[in-house]
Design a protein around this motif. Sequence first.
Motif: not given
Length: 287
Positions: A249-266
């Motif tokens: 599935n295509t990743i939206s800009k909102s989802e990419m921002k969320l994924l990047k925060q999860i990568v950074e914090f978690r």
Amino acid sequence: MTAPSQEFEVEVTCPIPECKKTKIVKIPSYLFENKKMGTIKVQIHADICCEHEFIIFVGKMKGKPPRVRAYEMVDLAIDLSKIIKTGKNDQVFLKDLLKKYGDYAVSSCLHALMLNCHIIFLRTEHDTNQSNQITNLLNSFIPSQHPSDNITISHILESEYKKAKISNALVVNPQGVIANTPWSDISLDIEKHLIQESLEILDDSLQAMILKQELELLFNKSQFIVNIIKKDEIFEEDLNQKISQEYGNTISKSEMKLLKQIVEFRFKGNLKKIKIRSFSKLKEGLW
């Protein structure tokens, strides 16, 4: 008996041009006392100012009263009037949390869980300490493959928070106002969508299962990103394509921002290894 906390009054104007109704709302002064930036976000539910729902950014400069600095429309509002509390004292469900704190605060809690951040619920002297019940509920959203051992969910008195210096936790006051967030500002539309999706399930206990499945997918995508950037740098556009190919599935800009925060914090991933192609081309042109 503790003296009532001081409150500030701010004038709120509906940001919809066809409406523009105004209302004076009160905000506890202590919410500004521990904030470095002096800005908080407050959700204005429908019927508080008008029939519309929106978020206000309230800022306070030293020596001056607070004022609304910006507005944000709520695209995915959850109709809280249709949510009925379970009425159980020994257990807390998603609808109980929504009814008490509102959808923006609960969406923020879900975001904190994704990022593996501490959560603090403030309470008055008259409120029951429900930290154990809330902890059990929020922990039921976390996939077993991705445990959140570091998350602490506390229920402390407002008076204790006034004296504390807390910057590394999500803090929710008794009215659902977000007193502090440890992450940079981000849209919570994905979190709200997940909550709406789970509320379509009438069985309270099964709602947690829906959220758990969705969080597991987000965590798997985040882990996929971590595995890629451990090996080499990558342009965000190429990363988006790889995720889309892997998960179909295509990743939206909102989802990419969320994924990047999860990568950074978690996952403690190095986001500097994710490059923006347009910035790189601009840098090359300067040299």
